[in-house]
Scaffold this active site. Structure first.
Site: not given
Length: 247
Positions: A6, A9, A140
């Site tokens: 992942i 984090c 974005y």
């Protein structure tokens, strides 16, 4: 026992997603640009590794240390709020380096092992900004919309190898401090002519009817990682679900 890698984090959605996968009994490789002590439980099933998704050598190093993985969660990203007119193109490229090209680079790096095993899942975390237009986040949104198109095409491309590619679309999460990781990128992006409009938008953001929590996103990522129904999109949070239903 499966392993999830992942990205992003250090806080917010990525941190909670790492905790969630670990709580479900998975091995977790939790990555962040600068590892932080004490934010994740001490466990033989959890490793915290440094990763900058914009640097090929950093990606190669983390995959070498991670060993075989079953799920890649592309969560790392940076926010940006401001008028496009006043946003330098250098900043635009910087946002795309992390939010778009970083996701593509991580995905490309893990695909050989997924294809060879004929198993694996890539979960790309985008945003509810892809579900409905929102002002002052044009750059974005563009960086996340690119990943939406990338994911849709790649999912079809990898079906023959039994590799799944999924989208998780979080709603607005005030607790994630959307623009905190922008550094100096927002300086000067709200010129005087845009100030009244920007203030109205920020006021609306401060009084949302529905919001998304970190656990909403962690649960959606978990569902996406374990889904075999062919579902592509997983809106996360009440506001994102409402937008997806009205889209």
């Amino acid at each position: 026992m499966k392993t999830a890698l992942i990205t992003g984090c250090s806080s917010g959605y990525g941190l909670e997603t790492a905790r969630h996968f670990h709580a479900q009994g998975w091995n977790v490789v939790a990555t962040m640009r600068t590892p932080r002590e004490g934010i994740l439980p001490q466990s033989e099933r959890l490793r915290v590794l440094p990763l900058d998704v914009t640097r090929p050598e950093s990606i190669a190093a983390v995959l070498d240390q991670s060993g075989p993985i079953d799920v890649l969660v592309n969560n790392a990203g940076i926010g940006l709020f401001g008028a496009f007119e006043a946003t330098p193109m250098a900043v635009v490229r910087d946002v795309f380096e992390t939010n778009t090209f970083g996701v593509m680079a991580m995905t490309q790096a893990v695909l050989p092992q997924f294809r060879a095993r004929e198993s694996g899942v890539v979960v790309n975390v985008t945003s509810s900004a892809t579900l409905a237009p929102m002002p002052l986040v044009a750059v974005y949104t563009a960086s996340k919309m690119a990943i939406e198109g990338f994911t849709r095409s790649l999912a079809l491309e990898l079906q023959a190898f039994n590799v799944c590619v999924k989208l998780v679309e979080p709603g607005y999460g005030p607790s994630t401090r959307f623009t905190q990781n922008t550094g100096t990128r927002m300086e000067g992006t709200i010129p005087e002519a845009y100030t009244p409009f920007a203030q109205a938008v920020l006021t609306a953001f401060s009084q949302p009817a529905m919001v998304t929590t970190e656990s909403d996103v962690a649960e959606a990522v978990w569902s996406a990682a374990n889904d075999r129904s062919g579902q592509l999109r997983f809106p996360a949070g009440a506001d994102a679900v409402a937008l997806a239903q009205s889209a």
